[in-house]
Design a protein around this motif. Structure first.
Motif: not given
Length: 686
Positions: A496-509, A520-527
């Motif tokens: 919960p409350n964890l943003a897991f990002w898996r971007p496909a290209d430059g704009n998504e990154t 401000k209150k959510t951690p993120s993982i950029l995969s």
């Protein structure tokens, strides 16, 4: 060094803390009375003589920070907060461990006034303390000027045997010693008791020698039960050491004053009624009164609050004078304290066209960080000894290092964490908890699992920590199954409350950073990928910032392929083949489930709509994809070692094979007959 001056209220205050801790746990019939009773003297001396805090404003920026790493002893902290006049009433103490109370079973930041960080899992608070100390050292180096020591607070950590057994504390302590954090003071409750009994059964190392080897100052107090002067002298001496963190080894008796003192029986069980009565009689308190606070104790703790209010008033005056002399720095400091980002910072985010060169998303991340660094000085980054692989160090940035090393300075914005992923995660939580800084940390996605405990607490506590997690799939190739994170994504997507990002290209990154920095209150993982990814024709920052969008649209489709990250371009390749064969195929990119799930239902159903089967594609475990698709294609088990193109071919994740799979899905649902309803259509959602 000033000398200790006894106060008439000392003995009664310590007795009050001990008795209240016992009452709190007994009323709840749950909790840990032993450590609070044993640490009552050091808590009293610390708060009455040293802590610079203002209970009427728990967020005063230059306050001293206190961390209870042995969070099971939270009855101690709750009692102190009540006595000091924080927003915690006697009724709140009586509601200890009850549903929806302000006194939960372990301290929770943002829930209870005066709690700096969420602790409980042992060792995490120790790591948080190191992060708090790093943040103070950094902001002090950036903003302090001669005559204006605006940021000079100390961080105090209470820690027990369990914390020091956990590896996360060892990782954090090792780095703290290297960084020469003289503003960090850890008080080790050396009571020789853990849940299994005497620590002789498992923990017989020389803790002091270990910390000496880390580069810490180590002090000893042989009688933490009643020698207030020795406790005072140790803390005062610790504050004088400016180039080393300090560990104070404090020998205490767990459950001091009770019939079970010194045994594990008082560690995690309430005291019996007759034991509490005898305890109160022994300490001169009325045996027949529960939750009793003598006026002398309230008066003594009110004086602490008055001292703190005066200190904050002096600080506010100094801040005003600072603004007159250094208006630019004052504006920047107050902006960062408020947590507001600079105006129009988003305009620096890179934007891509489909004709731009293919690049690995780890490289795209580096380009974003390079663009952000000049406009967001609050970014304080680092990597777990993988800087050249994670691409997280902005060119020209200075390392955060003790000036004496010649490797950088405390104003530096890049931290060399070493191979300490778990410690890094806990430290980053502490850095964010301090305020004025947005930390980002980096490693391979597979090794974020080493830090899962810290990541979980980021999400629970609402710490805006950004993980740059590269080498995110079988696309890393030759390193093989030991490094290829098959199951990691679903672990963190389900948190919960964890943003897991898996971007496909430059704009998504760029979109991933945009949303991460606004959250401000959510951690993120950029995969992020190791291999190059083409820029998609239909992508944009605006679309990707919704967490999911249609990247290739057709009407009256036969099939939708939904994918994420490096497999979106493969899905598009498969769709092109299918469309050429007359199988009308849409493609959806779903870079972040959490963000997509927050979009309006109408939008989500327009992206993953009813009418045709939906096939998910990802070079990871298929677990969780049934939420968004009817059929799933991914990894059945572990990956394989070899050039990444060959590994993708081995598992059938190619445009040609996915086209074959897609045709099978279409044929199956046509043969099955009946309406195909979007998997998003549910009776209810949580």
């Amino acid at each position: 060094m000033s000398s200790f001056t006894p106060a008439q209220s000392d003995d009664v205050s310590v007795a009050t803390i001990r008795a209240l801790a016992a009452d709190v746990v007994t009323k709840a019939n749950s909790g840990h009375p032993g450590a609070p009773m044993g640490m009552a003297p050091v808590a009293h001396v610390l708060y009455s003589r040293f802590m610079n805090i203002n209970p009427k404003n728990s967020k005063w920026f230059n306050r001293d920070r206190f961390v209870l790493s042995n969070g099971h002893a939270c009855a101690l902290q709750y009692v102190l907060l009540h006595l000091l006049g924080y927003k915690l009433s006697m009724d709140d103490l009586k509601a200890f461990r009850q549903l929806d109370s302000l006194t939960p079973g372990h301290p929770e930041a943002g829930h209870t006034d005066g709690i700096e960080v969420t602790t409980g899992p042992l060792g995490q608070g120790f790591g948080n303390g190191v992060g708090l100390a790093i943040a103070q050292a950094h902001l002090g180096a950036v903003f302090n000027k001669p005559g204006f020591e605006l940021i000079n607070n100390f961080t105090y950590v209470f820690s027990g045997d369990g914390c020091l057994m956990e590896g996360v504390a060892s990782e954090a302590a090792s780095l703290a010693g290297h960084l020469q954090l003289g503003n960090l003071i850890v008080i080790y409750d050396d009571n020789h008791i853990s849940i299994d009994g005497d620590t002789a059964v498992a923990f017989t190392e020389n803790v002091g020698q270990r910390f000496l080897s880390y580069g810490w100052q180590v002090l000893h107090v042989d009688n933490g039960d009643s020698d207030f002067r020795a406790i005072y002298n140790a803390i005062a001496e610790a504050k004088l050491e400016k180039s080393k963190p300090t560990l104070i080894c404090l020998k205490t008796t767990i459950g001091f004053g009770s019939k079970q003192q010194g045994t594990h029986g008082v560690h995690g069980s309430p005291l019996k009624a007759d034991d509490i009565q005898a305890l109160k009689t022994k300490f001169g308190l009325p045996a027949d009164k529960s939750f009793f606070v003598p006026p002398a104790t309230y008066d003594a703790y009110a004086d602490i609050g008055k001292r703190g209010a005066s200190l904050e008033a002096q600080w506010n005056s100094l801040l005003g004078e600072y603004g007159q002399k250094y208006p630019k720095e004052h504006g920047e400091l107050t902006r960062r304290i408020s947590g507001e980002l600079p105006t129009n910072w988003e305009q620096c985010l890179p934007v891509y066209k489909s004709t731009d060169a293919a690049q690995a998303s780890r490289k795209l991340s580096e380009i974003v960080l390079t663009a952000l660094a000049p406009v967001l000085p609050e970014l304080l980054g680092g990597s777990a000894d993988l800087t050249g692989s994670n691409l997280t160090k902005v060119k020209g940035s200075v390392d955060f290092q003790p000036p004496s090393t010649g490797l950088g300075n405390y104003a530096g914005t890049y931290i060399r964490y070493g191979v300490r992923e778990h410690g890094m995660g806990a430290i980053a939580n502490g850095i964010h908890a301090y305020g004025g800084i947005i930390p980002y940390v980096a490693t391979f996605l597979n090794f974020v699992s080493y830090a899962a405990g810290a990541v979980r607490l980021s999400a629970l506590s609402g710490h805006q920590v950004i993980w740059v997690a590269t080498h995110d799939s079988i696309g890393l190739g030759e390193d093989g199954p030991t490094h290829q994170p098959i199951e990691t994504a679903i672990h963190f997507r389900s948190t919960p409350n964890l943003a897991f990002w898996r971007p496909a290209d430059g704009n998504e990154t760029s979109a991933a950073y945009l949303v991460a920095l606004k959250s401000k209150k959510t951690p993120s993982i950029l995969s992020l990928s190791r291999q190059n990814l083409p820029n998609l024709e239909a992508s944009s920052i605006e679309k990707a910032a919704k967490g999911g969008y249609v990247v290739h649209e057709v009407e009256s489709e036969d099939l939708t392929i939904v994918s994420a990250g490096s497999e979106v371009s493969i899905a598009l390749e498969a769709a092109a083949k299918l469309n050429a064969e007359g199988v009308k195929t849409r493609v959806v990119s779903l870079p972040c489930w959490l963000v997509f799930d927050k979009q309006p239902e109408e939008y989500r159903l327009s992206v993953l709509r009813s009418g045709a089967p939906i096939l998910s594609l990802e070079a990871l475990s298929t677990a969780g994809w049934s939420k968004y698709s009817h059929e799933q294609y991914g990894l059945p088990a572990w990956g394989a070692s070899g050039p990444y193109q060959k590994v993708y071919e081995k598992f059938g994740i190619t445009g040609s094979n996915i086209a074959v799979v897609g045709k099978k899905v279409v044929d199956f649902y046509k043969q099955k007959g009946g309406p195909v309803v979007s998997p998003l259509v549910k009776a209810f959602t949580l």
